[in-house]
Design an enzyme around this catalytic site. Structure first.
Site, PDB file in Angstrom:
ATOM      1  N   GLU A 282      94.930 -88.939 -65.796  1.00 51.82           N
ATOM      2  CA  GLU A 282      93.645 -88.978 -66.472  1.00 51.82           C
ATOM      3  C   GLU A 282      93.787 -89.961 -67.615  1.00 51.82           C
ATOM      4  OE1 GLU A 282      91.796 -85.144 -67.602  1.00 51.82           O
ATOM      5  OE2 GLU A 282      93.470 -84.282 -66.491  1.00 51.82           O
ATOM      6  N   ARG A 511     108.523 -79.982 -62.606  1.00 47.76           N
ATOM      7  CA  ARG A 511     108.380 -81.103 -63.527  1.00 47.76           C
ATOM      8  C   ARG A 511     109.595 -81.240 -64.433  1.00 47.76           C
ATOM      9  NH1 ARG A 511     104.024 -79.325 -68.079  1.00 47.76           N
ATOM     10  NH2 ARG A 511     105.224 -77.609 -68.949  1.00 47.76           N
ATOM     11  N   LYS A 521      99.503 -83.538 -75.887  1.00 49.84           N
ATOM     12  CA  LYS A 521      98.691 -84.587 -76.503  1.00 49.84           C
ATOM     13  C   LYS A 521      98.184 -84.157 -77.871  1.00 49.84           C
ATOM     14  CE  LYS A 521      96.759 -85.765 -72.339  1.00 49.84           C
ATOM     15  NZ  LYS A 521      95.701 -85.727 -71.361  1.00 49.84           N
TER      16      LYS A 521
HETATM   17  C1  LIG Z   1     109.743 -76.481 -71.264  1.00 52.52           C
HETATM   18  O1  LIG Z   1     110.551 -76.336 -72.394  1.00 52.52           O
HETATM   19  C2  LIG Z   1     110.019 -75.492 -73.390  1.00 52.52           C
HETATM   20  C3  LIG Z   1     110.999 -75.483 -74.520  1.00 52.52           C
HETATM   21  O2  LIG Z   1     110.970 -76.700 -75.205  1.00 52.52           O
HETATM   22  C4  LIG Z   1     109.831 -74.099 -72.832  1.00 52.52           C
HETATM   23  O3  LIG Z   1     109.227 -73.273 -73.794  1.00 52.52           O
HETATM   24  C5  LIG Z   1     108.935 -74.175 -71.620  1.00 52.52           C
HETATM   25  O4  LIG Z   1     108.854 -72.910 -71.018  1.00 52.52           O
HETATM   26  C6  LIG Z   1     109.514 -75.146 -70.609  1.00 52.52           C
HETATM   27  N1  LIG Z   1     108.600 -75.300 -69.504  1.00 52.52           N
HETATM   28  C7  LIG Z   1     108.964 -75.071 -68.245  1.00 52.52           C
HETATM   29  C8  LIG Z   1     107.918 -75.300 -67.233  1.00 52.52           C
HETATM   30  O5  LIG Z   1     110.078 -74.687 -67.941  1.00 52.52           O
END
Ligand SMILES: *[C@@H]1O[C@H](CO)[C@@H](O)[C@H](O)[C@H]1NC(C)=O
Ligand SMILES: *[C@@H]1O[C@H](CO)[C@@H](O)[C@H](O)[C@H]1NC(C)=O
Ligand SMILES: *[C@@H]1O[C@H](CO)[C@@H](O)[C@H](O)[C@H]1NC(C)=O
Ligand SMILES: *[C@@H]1O[C@H](CO)[C@@H](O)[C@H](O)[C@H]1NC(C)=O
Ligand SMILES: *[C@@H]1O[C@H](CO)[C@@H](O)[C@H](O)[C@H]1NC(C)=O
Ligand SMILES: CC(=O)N[C@H]1CO[C@H](CO)[C@@H](O)[C@@H]1O
Length: 827
Positions: A282, A511, A521
């Site tokens: 986007e 991801r 953002k």
């Molecule tokens: C990504 O990292 C953050 C910590 O910086 C955490 O809180 C979050 O759950 C993580 N996201 C995923 C999808 O694991």
């Protein structure tokens, strides 16, 4: 004197064998003697056709192998002589046929001819036709096993009733072209399987028979004809995230599961077996490190498979879109080394999407809803505390008739409704457990001009309505997205099926999530707006603009992601781990220079002003694949060293550098300097030293060497910006007082006195150097820019020029520290 072997060799030569060949055959006594017998039974006394000789020799080999002569062998010899038997297949069929008549009377000529295919001519077209028909019968196997079954198909085809009489050299070209037509060119799926086969194929080195007795042992009979050959071409494939894990396991293009399989036909005619992907940002913000994985997954997967990848701006929300985002996104994709097949916009399809909406209404699968946001939430079972799970029910608009809905949709389009007064909702399945099926909004009123379609539209399609349909129109084969969208898959498929359009396959991977920083953002905007950072491209941020400005090479990002691989699990990675990947990439791809961050002047008292010693220093010592060469520096009696490299009290055990009683080495200078005194003059500190030149013997080495820069030949750097972690914790978002409270005090410090050797300008002139890392798939050619002027400052870290620099000369230059030299250097 002549031996029996010589005699036979002479005989074979006389009959027509080449001398060399004749000698070779004669060496194998048994085969030679069988061949002698065969020749004695032949009418012909000599041959001018090599092929006939080869067949006779093969016959002898076959006899040798079975340990006895072939009964009624004259029939075979005759047929060879007449040219009736021309191939090894015919020969081996003949051998088989005659062996079965051992002890019986000679067979009829017609029976023999039939058994050996005499008189059967198979033209190329006929062969192609027959092979094609055969492939139809094993279609699924061909599609799943692909090129790995080519050798098997080859031998199966050769055993077919009519085909087996075809000239053997017809098969390979025909099969090659038919495979290409049916399953496309070879790709990584074929490479994998090939590796296992390699050892086998090297044994089967048979060309066409002559003199290769060994071949007969491995392959049955005389049917050896090069089948295993093409397996040796593309030998080794690098380890790659595109051929392993999530991406390696994806379906082949053209095998997207469909509710209406007939839709696949036209699709397959269009895609021709190629992968089609898209990267659909986007245009309402800057990309961050997480997007680099999405870019690499989509563009890289297509590229790896010789397919195509769209850069598609998902511009269905005119409110948030700005030119600067479009440009930045395009630039970042290209910075990462990818070239979109086409750049498209969801708004390109607004007309088609509108028609789809009408169609959906006509199918009674969409309705105009006038519920308020609150009412919608309630009907979707949202409870007062915001959680779902309450009772769900159809609102009163759901049962409106089609005519009414069509008229109301027209009214929406004409602008008769204000924002929020009407939406088009899909009539999905309120009983489904998935919230994505509870009558999602397809169109909403947004009375805003769009930067591409102007004021044409007052209604705009939602992501849920747009994404799958544009994927479908663009014939995407792999709609790759992150696992956040798993639930959306159901609505994605529902909508394509409802409209009976080709349904691309949405597949979700985990991801990339960097910890110790923030990606949102909104949160970054706050950092920018409140002046905590220098902008969206601040080198401490993990926006791609920031990472680029900081000097991280794009190839470092790609190799990092490649190393992590792609799975369906999210990858949580500490920023320090990312930095260490960057460090090792830079180590291999940057020249090394002398930079003194906190300079102090050193006067070498025992050298006079005319002293000059030219030293030659390699830009990159050791194995230098990029041949950076050397530069020269002149060592004189006034130099800069780092203030931290000298103390004026005797050194303790830990201090290896310059101290009273402890000389130190200057890099690439032959002798030590030794401490004399520290002088403070006019607010300036001067270190007085001696140069400890030794006339005889081998000098004892200093404890360590330090970098230095000549006082009268260097560049004064305006600023060196040293970056550290922006946040104190690994999870800033979890700070009880909000992420701003987690900001580190000194995430940036600026040094104002640094000096760098003057030869830095040579590096500037040569940048972007685009140095290659051997054996890397990720040597990306970068375009000019301050961020590409990178180097390793010995003992200090990796640096690049910041875009704030006015120039690269005296007091203009601003440097960024990309990363430290070692992981714990700033701890
Ligand atoms: C990504 O990292 C953050 C910590 O910086 C955490 O809180 C979050 O759950 C993580 N996201 C995923 C999808 O694991
Ligand atoms: C088969 O083809 C060859 C040439 O390719 C020709 O000389 C021969 O007459 C043909 N035989 C028959 C039976 O068609
Ligand atoms: C998608 O494929 C169809 C045929 O199935 C073709 O008509 C159409 O032009 C293709 N769309 C694009 C955007 O290339
Ligand atoms: C994914 O994560 C789950 C737990 O969160 C774990 O059990 C599983 O092994 C992981 N899978 C992969 C491929 O790493
Ligand atoms: C050089 O310095 C080291 C101490 O760092 C000292 O041990 C050595 O003797 C010195 N060599 C000469 C030749 O002075
Ligand atoms: C600007 C500068 O000093 N360039 C020099 C760098 O080193 C090479 C090799 O010693 C010289 O030829 C350049 O003049």
């Amino acid at each position: 004197m002549s031996s029996p072997q010589d005699d036979l060799s002479e005989l074979f030569s006389k009959v027509g064998f080449e001398d060399k060949k004749a000698k070779e055959i004669a060496k194998n006594k048994k085969v030679a003697s069988l061949l002698q017998t065969i020749l004695s039974k032949s009418d012909a006394t000599s041959y001018d056709d090599e092929k006939k000789l080869a067949l006779l020799h093969q016959l002898a080999v076959a006899e040798n192998k079975q340990g006895k002569e072939v009964p009624h062998v004259e029939l075979l010899i005759n047929a060879i002589n007449k040219g009736d038997i021309r191939t090894t297949v015919q020969l081996s069929e003949g051998v088989k046929f005659l062996n079965a008549r051992e002890g019986q009377s000679a067979p009829e000529q017609v029976d023999f001819d039939e058994a050996t295919g005499v008189g059967i001519n198979v033209s190329e077209e006929e062969a192609k036709d027959l092979i094609s028909k055969y492939l139809d019968t094993i279609k699924e196997e061909v599609e799943s096993k692909r090129y790995s079954i080519l050798p098997k198909v080859m031998s199966d085809v050769k055993a077919q009733p009519v085909l087996k009489w075809a000239p053997p050299n017809l098969f390979k070209p025909i099969l090659d072209s038919l495979f290409l037509e049916r399953i496309g060119p070879k790709d990584e799926r074929d490479a994998k399987k090939k590796e296992k086969k390699k050892s086998k194929s090297s044994e089967i080195e048979t060309e066409n028979g002559i003199g290769k007795e060994n071949a007969g042992k491995k392959k049955s009979g005389a049917s050896a004809n090069n089948t295993g050959k093409e397996e040796k071409d593309d030998e080794k494939e690098e380890r790659s995230m595109f051929s392993e894990g999530f991406l390696g396991d994806l379906h082949k293009p053209g095998e997207e599961p469909q509710m209406y399989p007939e839709l696949l036909k036209e699709h397959n005619e269009f895609i021709k077996g190629q992968v089609y992907t898209r990267f659909p940002p986007e245009p309402n913000g800057f990309l961050h490190i997480g997007h680099s994985k999405a870019i690499m997954v989509n563009f890289g997967y297509a590229q790896f498979n010789n397919g195509k990848c769209y850069l598609r701006f998902d511009d269905t929300n005119p409110e948030a879109e700005e030119e600067v985002y479009f440009n930045s996104i395009k630039e970042m994709v290209s910075w990462l080394g990818f070239k979109p097949w086409k750049v498209t916009y969801s708004s390109d399809y607004f007309d088609e999407l509108y028609e789809f909406a009408i169609q959906l209404i006509k199918l009674d699968k969409a309705y105009i809803c006038h519920c308020t946001a609150e009412e919608v939430k309630l009907s979707r079972g949202q409870k007062e505390d915001g959680t779902l799970g309450g009772e769900r029910f159809a609102c009163k608009h759901r049962s409106q008739d089609i005519e009414h809905n069509l008229k109301e949709f027209e009214n929406m389009k004409l602008g008769k409704y204000a924002v929020g007064e009407a939406t088009l909702r899909m009539k999905q399945d309120l009983n489904s457990p998935s919230p994505q099926m509870w009558d999602l909004v397809a169109y909403r009123v947004l009375n805003k001009p769009h930067h591409r379609t102007g004021s044409k539209w007052k209604i705009y399609p939602t992501y849920d309505f747009t994404h799958c349909l544009v994927d479908s129109m663009e014939n995407i084969t792999h709609s790759l997205c992150t696992t956040e969208f798993i639930l959306s898959r159901e609505s994605y498929e529902w909508l394509c099926d409802a409209l009976r359009v080709y349904r691309p396959a949405q597949r979700e991977y985990g991801r990339l999530n960097l910890t110790g920083t923030i990606m949102s953002k909104r949160k970054i905007a706050k950092l920018v707006n409140e002046g905590h950072v220098r902008g969206w491209d601040d080198p401490r941020l993990y926006t791609l603009e920031g990472i680029k400005r900081r000097g991280v090479p794009p190839g470092a990002i790609l190799s990092f992601i490649n190393t992590l691989g792609v799975t369906t699990n999210a990858t949580n990675i500490q920023t320090t781990r990312f930095e260490s990947a960057v460090r090792s990439y830079l180590d291999q791809s940057t020249p090394r220079l002398f930079l003194v961050l906190n300079p102090v002047e050193v006067h070498i008292d025992n050298l006079d002003d005319s002293f000059e010693l030219e030293v030659e220093i390699p830009y990159k010592p050791g194995v230098d694949v990029n041949k950076l060469g050397n530069r020269r520096m002149v060592f004189r009696n006034k130099i800069y060293i780092d203030r931290g490299d000298v103390i004026d009290t005797p050194a303790d055990k830990e201090f290896y550098r310059l101290a009273p009683g402890q000389p130190v080495g200057l890099m690439r200078v032959p002798f030590n300097i030794s401490f004399k005194s520290l002088e403070h003059r006019d607010g300036k500190t001067i270190v007085h030293v001696n140069y400890d030149e030794i006339k005889e013997g081998k000098p004892k080495k200093p404890k360590t060497y330090i970098q230095w820069v000549p006082v009268n030949d260097c560049i004064h750097v305006k600023e060196v910006r040293i970056y550290n972690q922006l946040f104190k914790s690994e999870n800033p978002g979890a700070h009880p007082d909000g992420y701003l409270a987690d900001l580190a005090e000194e995430s940036e410090s600026v040094l104002l006195n640094a000096v760098i050797e003057s030869n830095f300008s040579e590096i500037v002139d040569k940048s972007p150097m685009n140095l290659e890392i051997p054996n890397s798939q990720f040597n990306i050619k970068e375009l000019e820019g301050p961020n590409t002027i990178r180097f390793q400052a010995l003992r200090e870290g990796y640096f690049c020029v910041d875009k704030d620099s006015k120039g690269v000369g005296e007091n203009e230059l601003i440097l960024n520290r990309i990363v430290t030299l070692k992981e714990d250097a700033n701890k």
